[in-house]
Design an enzyme around this catalytic site. Structure first.
Site, PDB file in Angstrom:
ATOM      1  N   THR A   1       0.672  -1.048   0.218  1.00  0.00           N
ATOM      2  CA  THR A   1      -0.132   0.209  -0.149  1.00  0.00           C
ATOM      3  C   THR A   1       0.922   1.166   0.212  1.00  0.00           C
ATOM      4  OG1 THR A   1      -0.460  -0.113   2.310  1.00  0.00           O
ATOM      5  CG2 THR A   1      -1.841  -0.886   1.429  1.00  0.00           C
ATOM      6  N   GLY A   2       2.168   1.024   0.227  1.00  0.00           N
ATOM      7  CA  GLY A   2       2.724   2.014   0.015  1.00  0.00           C
ATOM      8  C   GLY A   2       3.330   3.171  -1.260  1.00  0.00           C
TER       9      GLY A   2
ATOM     10  N   LYS B   1      -3.650  -3.014   7.348  1.00  0.00           N
ATOM     11  CA  LYS B   1      -4.238  -2.974   5.665  1.00  0.00           C
ATOM     12  C   LYS B   1      -5.187  -3.562   4.774  1.00  0.00           C
ATOM     13  CE  LYS B   1      -2.519   1.436   5.441  1.00  0.00           C
ATOM     14  NZ  LYS B   1      -2.111   2.528   4.589  1.00  0.00           N
TER      15      LYS B   1
ATOM     16  N   GLU C   1      17.377   0.596  -1.166  1.00  0.00           N
ATOM     17  CA  GLU C   1      19.213   0.938  -0.389  1.00  0.00           C
ATOM     18  C   GLU C   1      19.248   1.471   1.327  1.00  0.00           C
ATOM     19  OE1 GLU C   1      21.843   3.784  -3.132  1.00  0.00           O
ATOM     20  OE2 GLU C   1      19.614   4.063  -3.112  1.00  0.00           O
TER      21      GLU C   1
ATOM     22  N   TYR D   1      20.782  -2.467 -16.894  1.00  0.00           N
ATOM     23  CA  TYR D   1      20.181  -1.276 -17.508  1.00  0.00           C
ATOM     24  C   TYR D   1      20.483  -1.221 -19.248  1.00  0.00           C
ATOM     25  CZ  TYR D   1      17.028  -0.178 -13.719  1.00  0.00           C
ATOM     26  OH  TYR D   1      16.028  -0.299 -13.013  1.00  0.00           O
TER      27      TYR D   1
ATOM     28  N   GLU E   1      31.664  -4.884 -10.169  1.00  0.00           N
ATOM     29  CA  GLU E   1      32.720  -3.686  -9.531  1.00  0.00           C
ATOM     30  C   GLU E   1      33.636  -4.021  -8.398  1.00  0.00           C
ATOM     31  OE1 GLU E   1      29.293  -1.991  -8.965  1.00  0.00           O
ATOM     32  OE2 GLU E   1      29.277  -1.840  -7.198  1.00  0.00           O
TER      33      GLU E   1
ATOM     34  N   HIS F   1      27.480   2.549  -4.214  1.00  0.00           N
ATOM     35  CA  HIS F   1      27.514   1.662  -3.182  1.00  0.00           C
ATOM     36  C   HIS F   1      28.544   1.034  -2.185  1.00  0.00           C
ATOM     37  CE1 HIS F   1      25.747  -0.747  -7.487  1.00  0.00           C
ATOM     38  NE2 HIS F   1      24.732   0.313  -7.256  1.00  0.00           N
TER      39      HIS F   1
END
Lengths: 388, 294
Positions: free
Chosen positions: B17-18, B43, B98, B159, B209, B247
């Site tokens: 629901t956020g 909820k 994160e 991506y 990385e 990161h």
């Protein structure tokens, strides 16, 4: 978040880790009063509170047998600079005399095992790093199962492997338990005592303390957050960027190109490719996801204020971040007249790209180039190498 | 085929629901993901995009028999959400947030291992099996079904690579965001056996990385156990020393552990193709395609 020694000592005292009696001063005039209040007896050690390794070798740790000597050290050290770091506080502690030996003890989070790891050595002190290189068998390591914690057998093992008397087991176990409690309660990446001395009375005492706390856990550590807020970051642009929730990373003092993107992986790729062409990046700024035009404008302004910055590379692969917001922010930033001499290379991909591109093409009077990919970004910079 | 998740996978969303949870539930449903339920305490009984909301993971599991959960809650609540999911018997857990405290993740990691749960993230875009399903926040439009498996510590580098792959007619079997943090729930070496076993995955891309030892561990495994071509990129070669690049996991330690040079050497010794940019990954795969290996 690396704590200064006096803050680490506060935690040690709170958890009952034995340390030397001491006080903290931030003005030389307070010295006598604070020493009397804490009930310190001479000789004492005056220790500059700066976050550098090899502090002793840099002259930041000084011994005093008398108040006169101590006063002189305070005047010399306070507000001086040690390897570029300003000394704003001094920790004054009683000197532990006639120590039998100096040990090393730390707990850190080990990436490989994903467990806390205890590191112990009977050869502690200033030369610990050399010992680690030349005589690695003298560095004892043991991982701790986070579901089990430290036990008395952990202490027995460490002493045995270090060739030390088991008579110290009770004291070492007590020390380990308390350090481990700090490590867990304060979400530490590192808790370190070097040197951990055995004094003339055969007692273990922490003569120094290093604590590094996970920044992501500060929200639940109000006392540490308060301490962190008082520390100045080493670069004013880092603080300026953090006001807008950006991460600003200084890269190379001789750099002329500032880069920004909506993710740190892409930033690293940009830096790698620019460096490969023999050009230098001055700073990188991570926008994170979903930046709006107002915030993008601030990001560009901060990048332009990086010393030596002649060009800004903006590389956006939008998911949550919208290209029209990015372009709008760039336009707002560039409409400020003082940036007419700067080069701006922009690459945008993702949500609302077409709107973004048409906004970019409406920006006049600045050398702004819009390119389709990362490779073309770097080429555009190479083409302008003589102006960088 | 694909690994981990496919069109049959039944997913629940914790934090449905956020703002993020509801938006990405809609996006996942549009992509074809079977989102069968959501969880937000207090909820229960509501609906989000037609998906029933429950007060607890236990109730959601009982009602939907879900296979996996994706957790869209803020970092500070992630640990409790993961523990709740594992406690309710969930066998696959995707975490997105994160800035999750490393100690929280340490606890979740060891509990997941002990219970045989596949835990992914944090600081990850999730997992997508293109054309079938996705669990996470990646935009679906630039992924395409095909034969290259992708694992990445970085969302943006993934991506970038995937978009170029798709533009060049190379599709993907499954793309996994292993996440950019110090303690990834599941990492390269644990996913390689799945890609080896998947007959439709013909090659694998590793986007690593600096920092940690995940790439070295993967290299050791590839050397003896992996038969398909692997292409790897290590980002952060020129990142400033001793500074985290955003990161939390991308930092080289003082003794040089985690450096790009170490990683590239280990991977090269294991017969992995080393790319020096996302574009180069695509160039290498195009070459492999030309040779009939894809």
């Amino acid at each position: 978040m690396k704590l200064l020694e006096y803050k680490a000592k506060e935690l040690f005292d709170k958890y009952g880790v034995p340390t030397m009696n001491g006080c903290v001063i931030d003005s030389a005039e307070d010295m006598d009063g604070e020493i009397a209040k804490a009930g310190l007896t001479y000789p004492v050690v005056v220790k500059a509170q700066v976050q550098i390794g090899g502090r002793g070798k840099a002259g930041g740790i000084r011994f005093a047998d008398t108040p006169q000597e101590a006063r002189q050290h305070c005047q010399d050290l306070l507000f001086s600079e040690l390897r570029g770091y300003k000394v704003n506080q001094l920790l004054i502690v009683e000197k532990s005399a006639n120590n039998k030996t100096e040990l090393y003890l730390s707990i850190m989070l080990d990436r490989l095992t994903k467990c806390p790891i205890i590191i112990f050595s009977a050869n502690g002190g200033m030369e610990i790093e050399q010992t680690a290189k030349e005589d690695p068998d003298k560095i004892i390591k043991v991982t701790v199962d986070p579901f089990v914690g430290v036990k008395d057998y952990t202490a027995a093992y460490l002493l045995s492997k270090a060739g030390m008397d088991q008579a110290y087991k009770k004291q070492l176990y007590d020390m380990l338990r308390k350090l481990y409690a700090i490590f867990m309660d304060y979400s530490c990446m590192l808790v370190e005592i070097n040197p951990l001395v055995i004094n003339a009375e055969d007692r273990l005492i922490a003569l120094d303390g290093k604590i590094d706390i996970d920044d992501s856990a500060l929200f639940r550590l109000p006392d540490i957050q308060e301490f962190a807020n008082k520390l100045q970051p080493d670069n004013p642009l880092i603080r300026e960027a953090s006001r807008f929730n950006f991460l600003y990373i200084p890269v190379d003092e001789d750099g002329t190109i500032a880069v920004t993107s909506n993710g740190s992986g892409m930033l690293m790729s940009c830096i790698d490719l620019i460096s490969k062409e023999g050009m230098k990046v001055s700073a990188a700024l991570d926008l994170g996801g979903g930046a709006t035009a107002d915030r993008i404008k601030e990001a560009i302004r901060i990048l332009f204020s990086t010393p030596g910055c002649k060009a800004v590379l903006i590389n956006i692969f939008g998911g949550i971040t919208r290209c029209d917001e990015v372009a709008g922010g760039v336009k707002l930033a560039l409409e400020a007249d003082e940036h007419k001499d700067k080069i701006v290379i922009i690459r945008m991909e993702g949500t609302n790209k077409d709107v973004g591109l048409s906004i970019i093409s409406s920006i006049k009077g600045v050398d702004i180039v819009s390119v389709p990919g990362l490779r073309e970004c770097v080429k555009a910079l190479v083409d302008r190498r003589d102006r960088l | 085929m694909s690994i981990l998740i496919d069109e049959k996978t039944k997913l629940i969303v914790q934090g449905i629901t956020g703002r993020e949870g509801s938006y990405h539930t809609e996006q996942m449903l549009k992509y074809g993901t079977k989102v069968v339920g959501g969880v937000t305490p207090g909820k229960g009984g509501q609906e989000v995009c037609g998906v029933p909301v429950f007060n607890s993971v236990r109730e959601a599991m009982a009602a939907t028999n879900a296979d996996a959960t994706v957790i869209f809650v803020p970092a500070r609540f992630m640990k409790d959400s993961v523990l709740e999911a594992i406690d309710a018997g969930m066998k696959m857990v995707f975490t997105i947030a994160e800035h999750v405290p490393v100690h929280d993740m340490m606890f979740c990691y060891h509990l997941a291992k002990a219970r045989g749960v596949k835990l992914f993230g944090p600081n990850s875009f999730g997992v997508i099996s293109p054309g079938k399903t996705k669990a996470g926040f990646m935009a679906g439009y630039f992924f395409s079904p095909g034969s290259v498996g992708v694992m990445s510590r970085s969302a943006t580098n993934c991506y970038e690579t995937v978009k170029m792959l798709t533009d060049n007619g190379i599709g993907q079997s499954t793309c996994v965001g292993v996440g950019g943090d110090m303690i990834p729930g599941t990492t390269f070496v644990e996913l390689l056996p799945d890609f080896e076993a998947d007959p439709d995955t013909k090659a694998v891309v590793i986007i690593g990385e600096i920092g940690g030892s995940e790439e070295e561990l993967a290299a050791a495994y590839i050397k003896d156990h992996f038969s398909k071509p692997v292409v790897a990129l290590i980002a952060g070669k020129n990142a400033p020393k001793g500074r985290s690049m955003g990161h939390a996991g991308a930092i080289v330690s003082a003794d040089g552990t985690g450096s790009a040079a170490n990683k590239e050497k280990a991977l090269r010794d294991a017969g992995v193709y080393i790319a020096d940019s996302t574009q180069h990954i695509v160039d290498i795969l195009l070459e492999l395609k030309k040779e009939g290996k894809l």
